[in-house]
Enzyme design. Structure first.
Site, PDB file in Angstrom:
ATOM      1  N   HIS A  95       4.682  -3.201  -2.408  1.00  0.00           N
ATOM      2  CA  HIS A  95       4.058  -3.253  -0.945  1.00  0.00           C
ATOM      3  C   HIS A  95       4.628  -2.353  -0.826  1.00  0.00           C
ATOM      4  CE1 HIS A  95       3.560  -8.204   0.311  1.00  0.00           C
ATOM      5  NE2 HIS A  95       2.817  -7.308  -1.367  1.00  0.00           N
TER       6      HIS A  95
ATOM      7  N   GLU B 108       6.609  -0.612   1.840  1.00  0.00           N
ATOM      8  CA  GLU B 108       7.119  -1.064   1.606  1.00  0.00           C
ATOM      9  C   GLU B 108       8.577  -1.091   1.353  1.00  0.00           C
ATOM     10  OE1 GLU B 108       5.333  -3.002   3.237  1.00  0.00           O
ATOM     11  OE2 GLU B 108       5.552  -3.903   5.117  1.00  0.00           O
TER      12      GLU B 108
ATOM     13  N   CYS C 122       5.559  -8.899   5.631  1.00  0.00           N
ATOM     14  CA  CYS C 122       5.640 -10.109   5.371  1.00  0.00           C
ATOM     15  C   CYS C 122       7.103 -10.441   5.078  1.00  0.00           C
ATOM     16  CB  CYS C 122       4.945  -9.925   3.958  1.00  0.00           C
ATOM     17  SG  CYS C 122       5.813  -9.100   2.803  1.00  0.00           S
TER      18      CYS C 122
ATOM     19  N   CYS D 191       9.286  -7.678   3.092  1.00  0.00           N
ATOM     20  CA  CYS D 191       9.761  -6.734   2.836  1.00  0.00           C
ATOM     21  C   CYS D 191      10.229  -7.035   3.934  1.00  0.00           C
ATOM     22  CB  CYS D 191       8.330  -5.789   3.178  1.00  0.00           C
ATOM     23  SG  CYS D 191       7.261  -5.741   1.730  1.00  0.00           S
TER      24      CYS D 191
HETATM   25 ZN   LIG Z   1       5.465  -6.728   1.610  1.00  0.00          ZN
END
Ligand SMILES: [Zn+2]
Length: 143
Positions: A53, A55, A83, A86
């Site tokens: 991801h 992040e 999410c 993260c």
């Molecule tokens: Zn994430």
């Protein structure tokens, strides 16, 4: 000139880079002293890695830049609400501030009743429409 919109636009340009690679278009930047110290976009397909991801990559990259694992006095601008994975990483990083473009009601951490580090300030709704429409258009094109 260093407004939330200014930095969110850079995060959004990262989301567009993801889109060009047929990745779910999410982007982010980490700012320290009004300077971009890390920028990243989602690369889960390219890297075959569900943890890639935007992040997660930006946290690693910012820590390398700073030479320390904690992102104190740093702000993350991210186009979509982080999410659970993260938000956990952001919490470990003790980041000072997280600015979110669009909310993610289903997968975002806020509706899961999770919080970040107690000292982390959270701002939502910066350039919300632009940030959510790029994701919506992406999924529409997939149907
Ligand atoms: Zn994430």
């Amino acid at each position: 000139m260093f407004t939330d919109e200014y930095f969110m636009k850079i995060a959004l340009s990262e989301a567009h880079l993801a889109l060009e690679k047929d990745e779910v278009p999410i982007g982010c930047v980490v700012i320290s002293n009004n300077r971009v110290i890390a920028r990243a976009h989602n690369l889960t397909e390219t890297l075959n890695d569900v943890t890639a991801h935007a992040e997660m990559q930006a946290i690693t990259s910012a820590a390398h830049f700073l030479g320390g694992k904690y992102l104190k006095n740093c702000t993350l601008y991210v186009t979509l609400e982080p999410c659970v994975m993260c938000s956990g990483a952001l919490s470990w990083a003790q980041i000072s501030k997280v600015v979110i473009g669009a909310r993610d009601e289903q997968r975002g951490f806020i509706n899961k009743q999770l919080s970040l580090h107690p000292k982390t300030e959270i701002v939502t709704g910066i350039m919300e429409n632009e940030c959510s429409s790029v994701v919506k258009e992406f999924f529409k094109s997939k149907r």
